[in-house]
Scaffold this active site. Structure first.
Site, PDB file in Angstrom:
ATOM      1  N   ARG A  11      30.275  61.693  40.157  1.00 27.35           N
ATOM      2  CA  ARG A  11      28.605  61.132  39.281  1.00 27.35           C
ATOM      3  C   ARG A  11      28.823  62.126  38.210  1.00 27.35           C
ATOM      4  O   ARG A  11      29.866  63.226  38.058  1.00 27.35           O
ATOM      5  CB  ARG A  11      27.338  61.928  40.312  1.00 27.35           C
ATOM      6  CG  ARG A  11      27.317  60.503  41.251  1.00 27.35           C
ATOM      7  CD  ARG A  11      26.590  60.991  42.769  1.00 27.35           C
ATOM      8  NE  ARG A  11      24.635  61.054  41.957  1.00 27.35           N
ATOM      9  CZ  ARG A  11      23.781  62.281  42.295  1.00 27.35           C
ATOM     10  NH1 ARG A  11      24.712  62.698  43.593  1.00 27.35           N
ATOM     11  NH2 ARG A  11      23.090  62.649  42.231  1.00 27.35           N
ATOM     12  N   SER A  13      26.133  64.706  37.153  1.00 28.87           N
ATOM     13  CA  SER A  13      25.023  66.109  36.941  1.00 28.87           C
ATOM     14  C   SER A  13      26.194  66.807  37.161  1.00 28.87           C
ATOM     15  O   SER A  13      27.292  67.215  38.027  1.00 28.87           O
ATOM     16  CB  SER A  13      24.247  65.969  38.017  1.00 28.87           C
ATOM     17  OG  SER A  13      25.349  65.796  39.633  1.00 28.87           O
ATOM     18  N   LYS A  83      26.188  65.371  53.010  1.00 29.81           N
ATOM     19  CA  LYS A  83      24.794  65.341  52.899  1.00 29.81           C
ATOM     20  C   LYS A  83      24.324  63.645  52.463  1.00 29.81           C
ATOM     21  O   LYS A  83      23.422  62.954  52.582  1.00 29.81           O
ATOM     22  CB  LYS A  83      23.725  66.691  52.823  1.00 29.81           C
ATOM     23  CG  LYS A  83      23.193  66.594  51.331  1.00 29.81           C
ATOM     24  CD  LYS A  83      21.295  67.248  51.740  1.00 29.81           C
ATOM     25  CE  LYS A  83      21.650  67.730  50.574  1.00 29.81           C
ATOM     26  NZ  LYS A  83      20.697  68.658  50.353  1.00 29.81           N
ATOM     27  N   ASP A  84      24.874  63.943  51.486  1.00 28.66           N
ATOM     28  CA  ASP A  84      24.161  62.255  50.656  1.00 28.66           C
ATOM     29  C   ASP A  84      25.576  60.894  51.069  1.00 28.66           C
ATOM     30  O   ASP A  84      24.985  59.992  50.377  1.00 28.66           O
ATOM     31  CB  ASP A  84      24.545  62.678  48.983  1.00 28.66           C
ATOM     32  CG  ASP A  84      23.566  63.205  48.145  1.00 28.66           C
ATOM     33  OD1 ASP A  84      22.954  63.051  48.767  1.00 28.66           O
ATOM     34  OD2 ASP A  84      24.343  63.667  47.264  1.00 28.66           O
ATOM     35  N   ARG A 131      12.471  65.538  55.332  1.00 26.90           N
ATOM     36  CA  ARG A 131      13.005  66.696  56.191  1.00 26.90           C
ATOM     37  C   ARG A 131      12.203  67.758  55.997  1.00 26.90           C
ATOM     38  O   ARG A 131      11.760  68.799  56.471  1.00 26.90           O
ATOM     39  CB  ARG A 131      15.109  66.506  55.926  1.00 26.90           C
ATOM     40  CG  ARG A 131      15.162  68.362  56.795  1.00 26.90           C
ATOM     41  CD  ARG A 131      16.609  67.974  57.046  1.00 26.90           C
ATOM     42  NE  ARG A 131      16.702  68.269  55.668  1.00 26.90           N
ATOM     43  CZ  ARG A 131      17.493  69.597  54.886  1.00 26.90           C
ATOM     44  NH1 ARG A 131      17.097  70.907  56.001  1.00 26.90           N
ATOM     45  NH2 ARG A 131      17.358  69.565  53.658  1.00 26.90           N
ATOM     46  N   ARG A 132      12.538  68.335  54.655  1.00 25.75           N
ATOM     47  CA  ARG A 132      11.993  69.668  53.946  1.00 25.75           C
ATOM     48  C   ARG A 132      10.951  69.287  54.675  1.00 25.75           C
ATOM     49  O   ARG A 132       9.360  70.704  54.713  1.00 25.75           O
ATOM     50  CB  ARG A 132      12.366  70.398  52.989  1.00 25.75           C
ATOM     51  CG  ARG A 132      13.582  70.540  52.254  1.00 25.75           C
ATOM     52  CD  ARG A 132      14.340  70.668  51.486  1.00 25.75           C
ATOM     53  NE  ARG A 132      15.125  70.753  50.981  1.00 25.75           N
ATOM     54  CZ  ARG A 132      16.598  70.925  50.267  1.00 25.75           C
ATOM     55  NH1 ARG A 132      15.921  69.557  48.691  1.00 25.75           N
ATOM     56  NH2 ARG A 132      17.893  71.112  50.374  1.00 25.75           N
ATOM     57  N   ARG A 149      12.036  65.400  42.308  1.00 25.90           N
ATOM     58  CA  ARG A 149      12.847  64.816  41.936  1.00 25.90           C
ATOM     59  C   ARG A 149      13.604  64.957  40.488  1.00 25.90           C
ATOM     60  O   ARG A 149      13.449  66.374  39.821  1.00 25.90           O
ATOM     61  CB  ARG A 149      12.816  62.999  41.338  1.00 25.90           C
ATOM     62  CG  ARG A 149      12.484  62.426  43.791  1.00 25.90           C
ATOM     63  CD  ARG A 149      13.331  61.046  43.791  1.00 25.90           C
ATOM     64  NE  ARG A 149      14.657  61.564  42.930  1.00 25.90           N
ATOM     65  CZ  ARG A 149      15.566  60.625  42.663  1.00 25.90           C
ATOM     66  NH1 ARG A 149      15.141  59.332  42.725  1.00 25.90           N
ATOM     67  NH2 ARG A 149      16.923  60.881  42.321  1.00 25.90           N
ATOM     68  N   THR A 154      16.719  70.327  36.661  1.00 23.47           N
ATOM     69  CA  THR A 154      15.844  69.835  36.093  1.00 23.47           C
ATOM     70  C   THR A 154      14.164  70.268  36.928  1.00 23.47           C
ATOM     71  O   THR A 154      13.032  70.498  36.645  1.00 23.47           O
ATOM     72  CB  THR A 154      15.550  68.314  35.833  1.00 23.47           C
ATOM     73  OG1 THR A 154      16.697  67.838  35.745  1.00 23.47           O
ATOM     74  CG2 THR A 154      14.613  67.431  36.197  1.00 23.47           C
ATOM     75  N   ARG A 155      15.119  70.298  38.168  1.00 26.83           N
ATOM     76  CA  ARG A 155      14.365  71.045  39.531  1.00 26.83           C
ATOM     77  C   ARG A 155      13.639  72.662  38.997  1.00 26.83           C
ATOM     78  O   ARG A 155      12.298  72.797  39.437  1.00 26.83           O
ATOM     79  CB  ARG A 155      14.563  70.823  40.939  1.00 26.83           C
ATOM     80  CG  ARG A 155      14.335  69.580  41.111  1.00 26.83           C
ATOM     81  CD  ARG A 155      14.698  69.120  43.079  1.00 26.83           C
ATOM     82  NE  ARG A 155      16.086  67.767  43.174  1.00 26.83           N
ATOM     83  CZ  ARG A 155      16.374  67.220  43.827  1.00 26.83           C
ATOM     84  NH1 ARG A 155      16.340  68.404  44.976  1.00 26.83           N
ATOM     85  NH2 ARG A 155      17.407  66.587  44.429  1.00 26.83           N
ATOM     86  N   CYS A 242      19.518  59.987  53.891  1.00 22.83           N
ATOM     87  CA  CYS A 242      19.042  60.691  53.735  1.00 22.83           C
ATOM     88  C   CYS A 242      17.382  60.828  53.033  1.00 22.83           C
ATOM     89  O   CYS A 242      16.733  61.532  52.818  1.00 22.83           O
ATOM     90  CB  CYS A 242      20.154  61.373  52.176  1.00 22.83           C
ATOM     91  SG  CYS A 242      20.069  59.523  51.554  1.00 22.83           S
TER      92      CYS A 242
END
Ligand SMILES: NCc1[nH]cc(CCC(=O)O)c1CC(=O)O
Length: 307
Positions: A11, A13, A83-84, A131-132, A149, A154-155, A242
């Site tokens: 990806r 990112s 985890k993805d 989950r969080r 998201r 970005t976050r 996920c």
């Protein structure tokens, strides 16, 4: 015949590119003379940014395009955050290497508050992870949870713009991006559980190409594979991806594996916990055993509601 070039589908990112570059460097070091290249691609998971991840659903949202590139012969491997990666891979694919795990804790990130307990009543906390959300609600039912998201940068930008009083991110992602200074405190086991496989990087490749798989297997970390196998087996036995509120944390010690698991309800903050131990060669059975203990407590109703 040994391949002379390996192409890594990734990806685009910043975190994905860092992880792919990291794997490329490790492969070049392990196999001098091997040519290793990156093939950056867009995935559906990166493009659908206007909806909460949990409502888009679909296991492997970030994997599909990378797998298509491998099937079409445009890349030999893909690099993912484990985890993805869904517990059940697409048929024909395998994970020849799982890298040593980084810090699996989540990070409490805030510009004004030092820890979760220090947030004032009604503070706005950003996370799209069920989950969080479930664990935040369990610890602090008074908080206002808001969707958040986008990639890590970005976050953080939305936090800095004042949209939230605090956000929760993975420590591993922040560390890899050189942003460890943004970790204000850690949310860690046993009080808080990460996602199954969090902080481990996985290499995915097609089955049936032994020469390529051999080169990749040189990067595998046996201990990490054992612990994340227990976590992923638990997630799979819960039908998890996920997008369901499942937490898992497995440790490997002198006496074998110890796995803690939780299933939560993001809406109410109710959590179910279970744990168990097993010899190191029983990772899959341990995962299934802890999943059964969670199901015996009634975990299924929340898992179904979110599938
Ligand atoms: N869901 C996106 C994602 N996938 C993996 C990581 C962090 C790195 C890792 O767990 O290896 C992140 C960012 C985050 O949750 O903050």
């Amino acid at each position: 015949m040994n391949p002379s070039t390996l192409r890594i589908a990734t990806r685009k990112s910043a975190l994905a590119l860092w992880q792919a570059e990291h794997v490329a460097a490790l492969l070049r070091a392990a196999h001098p003379g091997l040519d290793v290249e990156l093939v950056p691609l867009s995935t559906r998971g990166d493009e659908i940014l206007d909806q909460p991840l949990a409502t888009i659903g679909g296991k492997g949202l970030f994997l599909k395009e990378l797998e298509v590139a491998m099937l079409e012969g445009r890349a030999e491997l893909a690099v993912h955050s484990l985890k993805d990666v869904p517990a059940q891979l697409e048929s024909g694919f395998t994970l020849p290497a799982i890298l040593p795990r980084a810090d699996a804790a989540d990070a409490f990130v805030s510009n004004h508050y030092t820890e979760l307990a220090a947030l004032p009543c009604g503070a706005r906390v950003g996370t799209s992870s069920l989950r969080r959300q479930a664990q935040l609600r369990a610890l602090r039912p008074d908080l206002v949870l808001r969707d958040l998201r986008g990639n890590v940068g970005t976050r953080l930008g939305k936090l800095d713009a004042g949209d939230y009083d605090a956000i929760v991110l993975a420590c591993a992602g922040l560390e890899r991006l050189g942003l460890a200074s943004r970790i204000v405190s850690r949310l860690a086991a046993p009080d808080w559980l990460p996602a199954p496989g969090q902080a481990a990087i996985a290499i995915e490749a097609r089955e049936g190409q032994p020469a390529v798989l051999d080169l990749l297997a040189a990067l595998d970390d046996a201990d990490t594979r054992l612990t994340v196998s227990a976590e992923r087996a638990m997630n799979q036995a819960l039908g998890g991806s996920c997008t369901v509120p499942v937490g898992a944390w497995c440790m490997l010690g002198e006496h074998g594996l110890h796995l803690r698991g939780l299933v939560g309800d993001a809406a109410s903050g109710q959590l179910l916990h279970a744990e168990g131990s097993a010899p190191a060669d029983q990772a899959m059975a341990l995962g299934e055993q802890v999943a059964q203990a969670l199901l015996a407590q009634g975990a299924a109703r929340w898992l179904q509601a979110n599938s």
